[in-house]
Design an enzyme around this catalytic site. Structure first.
Site, PDB file in Angstrom:
ATOM      1  N   GLY A 506       0.748  -1.275   0.016  1.00 20.19           N
ATOM      2  CA  GLY A 506      -0.024  -0.143  -0.021  1.00 20.19           C
ATOM      3  C   GLY A 506       0.764   1.355   0.018  1.00 20.19           C
ATOM      4  CD  GLN A 507       0.328   6.443  -1.260  1.00 21.01           C
ATOM      5  OE1 GLN A 507      -0.108   6.205  -2.191  1.00 21.01           O
ATOM      6  NE2 GLN A 507       1.003   7.651  -1.268  1.00 21.01           N
ATOM      7  CG  PHE A 508       0.493   3.913   5.461  1.00 15.85           C
ATOM      8  CD1 PHE A 508       0.954   5.142   5.676  1.00 15.85           C
ATOM      9  CD2 PHE A 508      -0.857   3.336   5.386  1.00 15.85           C
ATOM     10  CE1 PHE A 508      -0.250   5.958   5.977  1.00 15.85           C
ATOM     11  CE2 PHE A 508      -1.823   4.340   5.571  1.00 15.85           C
ATOM     12  CZ  PHE A 508      -1.386   5.683   6.129  1.00 15.85           C
ATOM     13  N   GLY A 509       3.253   1.120   2.897  1.00 15.83           N
ATOM     14  CA  GLY A 509       4.380   0.115   2.984  1.00 15.83           C
ATOM     15  C   GLY A 509       3.476  -1.269   2.688  1.00 15.83           C
ATOM     16  CD  GLU A 510       7.127  -5.341   1.570  1.00 17.11           C
ATOM     17  OE1 GLU A 510       7.112  -6.256   2.315  1.00 17.11           O
ATOM     18  OE2 GLU A 510       7.561  -5.397   0.221  1.00 17.11           O
ATOM     19  CB  VAL A 511      -0.430  -5.619   3.746  1.00 15.57           C
ATOM     20  CG1 VAL A 511      -1.401  -6.052   4.746  1.00 15.57           C
ATOM     21  CG2 VAL A 511      -0.735  -4.040   3.395  1.00 15.57           C
ATOM     22  CG  ASP A 653     -10.401   6.792  -1.249  1.00  9.91           C
ATOM     23  OD1 ASP A 653     -10.968   6.480  -2.438  1.00  9.91           O
ATOM     24  OD2 ASP A 653      -9.114   6.403  -1.164  1.00  9.91           O
TER      25      ASP A 653
END
Ligand code: AMP
Length: 798
Positions: A506-511, A653
């Protein structure tokens, strides 16, 4: 004609708005002077009439011959019709429960419309006041349209009507082609006939229009169709090379008058693995009078041997002048399949002139008068003075029109000034152009770098400071609700997480999918998650990337704060966090089937014909989903949103990409913070500053920065559309980002030029009209609440 897509071309043509003149509305008969044809305008209930057109049923006892006729003055592509009864402020109660449509391009040859399954009768009104809209599938190309109530003579019927569509700029009146053939593909009958051709078909179809002009293009795989429930090959008209000893198929196109042709676009299938290929050569002949000209234009496209995608092939026509074109398309393989043919041309008055001189010299003054608007059938005075006066009148009229347009633009500019200011704030430092009636952002691109903050946080907060409090008050509600840290969210010992696999990015990092040992001790009592106290629980762990900047870190913490307070079966649950040290992590429940967009994209709609699945589909392993399962998903999203709206929380969103799918089609709303890399194309990036999911946003969110429950409702309408189209394409996929913003301007102006997302094939008319379209009402107060939509969807499931 390429600008005319069946889905986009749905403008009211002027019964309500008055652009259609009274003298262009006629009828077979009228009950009385006060129910004459001119009163048959949809939503028009005032004036000196009795509120609708009502025929004199006594004049035609079998009722079927009565009609209300509209002359549109030029050819139009008509995609939708609307009908209403006679209400007259409660005085009337007459309406047509069923009706038929006839149409004509020349006023003398009439064709009865029928749907793709051959049904002629259209279900009309159930009461005297509601408007009932009916998609014309297939659409029609006509100048004259007749509404014919189906009734018996014991019943008085009254009608008010509207036509929706747009002008047919091609000028194509008819085409003549050999009818399509039948292919047997691996034991499957594939029919390539022109099934909607609107003249009686013989071996060669003549004088009609059909599938090649229906505004619908075929898919890459010709066995499939855009249109629900049709037979294999439905979208294409196709011919087998074997039946054409000369190696080409000849088509003749007849136009309304002489035009200058720049190009022709032919939509061809190119599935060469099955013996289908685009044409190898097109040779086009031109005719302005009675003879075909000797020098044809020949074009040889590069035959694509790499890609099997269907495509438009553009044939340049060299600005040739003609009123008819004859093209020979040469085979390059066993089969040639076309789904659409469109022309680009300009009306050639000089051509008409020359033609008239050749054929009938004394008529010239008549022609001049007809060009400046006079009726050529009137008595003609061919003196030079008359011509001069005519020309002067025309020039004065043009000047007056220009002055009116300039004044009108000035008024709009003033009105849009306020919008410009807010839009400028919204756009940050991008250049917002609001010259004239359209508002658009320049210097912006979709997608872009990952470091920009999401619109839903940083930008709206800064807007809140710089604009009036009412506009962004909802953001303040959200901020109050989720301000501060949540002490109830427990810190989970990081070392008890065991990495299993990467779920996404995602935008933040990995999941990541992880096993969490001892997680049961961290769960609230109300949380029923499968597993027992001994075995580790599977969880999703979202980690903030190590190089994240301060903004991203704050956003991440904000998403934690928001999620920690949400508790609903249809909202993804935050279980615990790791925020004592870096990297920051949030631990949420694991949703086995990932995000809803990807999930639906891999499914196919279950339909009656699915017993006959083709080998290819089976190989693709696409599983099926029923319509009711899809509505079941929408119910769950509506339920989650109902919960959020009860907290006055605006999601900002909502989209399928932001919903997750668990076992047994369980859906939960997620993403209370950021967009994902995978879906960057869904967001409109403003010079690295903010990203906006414009295709899901209401007009007031885009233009005025207003985010409310009602704008979430708008996004829900788009999400419902995504679900019912199984996310096979992006909303408004044929519009660029800039065009989507232009369209938003049309919603603001509300002059009937706004484009709505089309009805998904599997969506019943009532769900489209009563639910989906109601989410996109201009007036936010008139949009339904999530509570109402939830109830309505539940009802449709029952
Ligand atoms: P996000 O950062 O939330 O946009 O998520 C990025 C990807 O991780 C998405 O494609 C999701 O499919 C996946 N994902 C996020 N959260 C979960 C979850 N709770 N369960 C399963 N997959 C998830």
């Amino acid at each position: 004609m390429l600008c005319v897509f069946a889905e986009m071309c749905r403008y009211p043509l002027g019964m309500t708005g008055g652009q259609i003149q009274d003298e262009d509305i006629s009828a077979s008969s009228q009950w009385s002077e006060s129910t004459a044809a001119r009163f048959g305008r949809l939503e028009f209930d005032n004036g000196d009439g009795d509120g609708a057109w009502c025929p004199d049923i006594m004049s035609e006892p079998d009722g079927l011959k009565e009609y209300l006729q509209v002359d549109l003055r030029s050819l139009h592509f008509i995609t939708l019709v609307g009908t209403q009864g006679r209400h007259a402020d409660g005085m009337g109660n007459e309406f047509a429960q069923r009706y038929m449509i006839k149409y004509s391009r020349d006023g003398s040859n009439w064709v009865g419309w029928h749907d793709r399954k051959g049904r002629q009768v259209i279900e009309g009104n159930r009461n005297a006041y509601d408007v009932v809209l009916k998609d014309l599938e297939p659409p029609i190309i006509a100048r004259f349209v007749r509404f014919m109530p189906v009734t018996d003579h014991s019943m008085i019927v009254c009608m008010r009507v509207e036509l929706y569509g747009c002008e047919w700029l091609d000028g194509l009146m008819s085409y003549s082609i050999p009818d399509g053939h039948q292919m047997i593909y691996r034991g499957l009958d594939v029919y390539f006939n022109d099934s909607v051709y609107d003249r009686a078909s013989a071996e060669r179809l003549t004088k009609g229009l059909g599938q090649l002009t229906d505004g619908t293009w075929g898919l890459d795989d010709f066995l499939h169709s855009h249109i629900y429930g049709m037979w294999p090959g439905y979208d294409y008209v196709g011919w087998s090379n074997k039946s054409f000893p000369k190696g080409y198929v000849e088509m003749i196109f007849e136009f309304d008058h002489v035009r200058n042709f720049t190009s022709m676009k032919v939509h061809c299938n190119n599935m060469f693995s099955r013996g289908v290929r685009m044409f190898r050569q097109a040779t086009c002949y031109f005719r302005s009078g009675s003879e075909w000209e000797a020098d044809p234009v020949t074009f040889r496209p590069t035959v694509d041997r790499m890609s099997q995608t269907a495509r438009f092939v553009t044939v340049p026509l060299g600005d040739r002048t003609a009123s008819a074109i004859k093209c020979r398309f040469h085979f390059s393989d066993l089969w040639m399949l076309f789904s659409e043919v469109a022309f680009q041309s300009e009306c050639n008055y000089l051509g008409i002139w020359t033609l008239m001189v050749k054929s009938n010299p004394p008529q010239l003054p008549t022609l001049i008068l007809s060009l400046i608007g006079d009726d050529p059938t009137h008595k003609v005075d061919d003196s030079n003075t008359r011509i001069l006066i005519g020309c002067l009148v025309a020039i004065i009229a043009i000047l007056l029109t220009i002055i009116v347009i300039i004044l009108w633009r000035q008024v709009w500019q003033k009105m849009l000034e306020k919008v410009r200011i807010t839009a400028a704030v919204l756009c940050g430092f991008c250049v917002c152009s609001t010259s004239g009636p359209s508002t658009s952002c320049k210097g912006v691109t979709a997608g872009g770098s990952d470091s920009a903050p999401h619109y839903a946080e940083a930008d709206i907060i800064s807007l809140q400071e710089s604009s009036d409090s009412s506009t962004y008050s909802i953001t303040a509600v959200n901020m109050n609700l989720f301000a501060g840290t949540d002490s109830s969210m427990k810190e989970f010992p990081r070392h008890k997480l065991t990495f299993k696999e990467k779920l996404g990015e995602g935008q933040f990092g990995e999941v990541h999918l992880c096993e969490a040992e001892g997680m049961q001790d961290f769960l609230d009592e109300d949380l029923s998650i499968e597993g027992n106290n001994e075995s580790p629980l599977l969880v999703a762990v979202k980690t903030l990337r190590e190089d994240a900047n301060k903004n991203a870190r704050n956003d991440f913490l904000k998403e934690i704060r928001i999620m920690s307070r949400l508790r609903d079966p249809n909202i993804v649950r935050l279980l615990a966090v790791c925020v004592d040290s870096d990297p920051l992590c949030m631990i949420t429940e694991y949703m086995e089937n990932g995000d809803l967009n990807q999930f639906l994209c891999n499914l196919r709609l279950k339909e009656a014909a699915d017993e006959d699945k083709t080998e290819q589909e089976e190989n693709e392993g696409k599983s099926m989903v029923s319509y009711s399962k899809l509505i079941g998903m929408a119910v769950q999203i509506a339920s989650g949103m109902k919960y959020l709206s009860s907290l006055n929380f605006v999601h900002r969103d909502l989209a399928t990409r932001n919903c997750l799918v668990g076992k047994n089609y369980t859906i939960k709303i997620a993403d209370f913070g950021m967009s994902r890399n995978l879906y960057r194309g869904d967001y409109y990036r403003i010079q690295g500053r903010a990203v906006l999911p414009i295709r899901w946003m209401s007009w007031e969110s885009i233009l005025l920065g207003k985010f409310t429950m009602a704008s979430d409702v708008w996004a829900f309408g788009v999400t419902l559309w995504e679900i019912l189209t199984l996310c096979k394409e992006q909303p408004y996929s044929q519009l660029s980002d800039e065009q989507v913003i232009e369209n938003t301007g049309e919603f603001f102006r509300d002059q009937g030029k706004q484009v709505y997302l089309p009805k998904p094939a599997c969506c019943p008319e009532r769900v489209y009209a009563n639910l989906m379209l109601s989410c996109w009402r201009r007036n936010a107060k008139q949009r339904p609440s999530f509570q109402e939509m939830h109830a309505q969807l539940m009802e449709s499931l029952a």
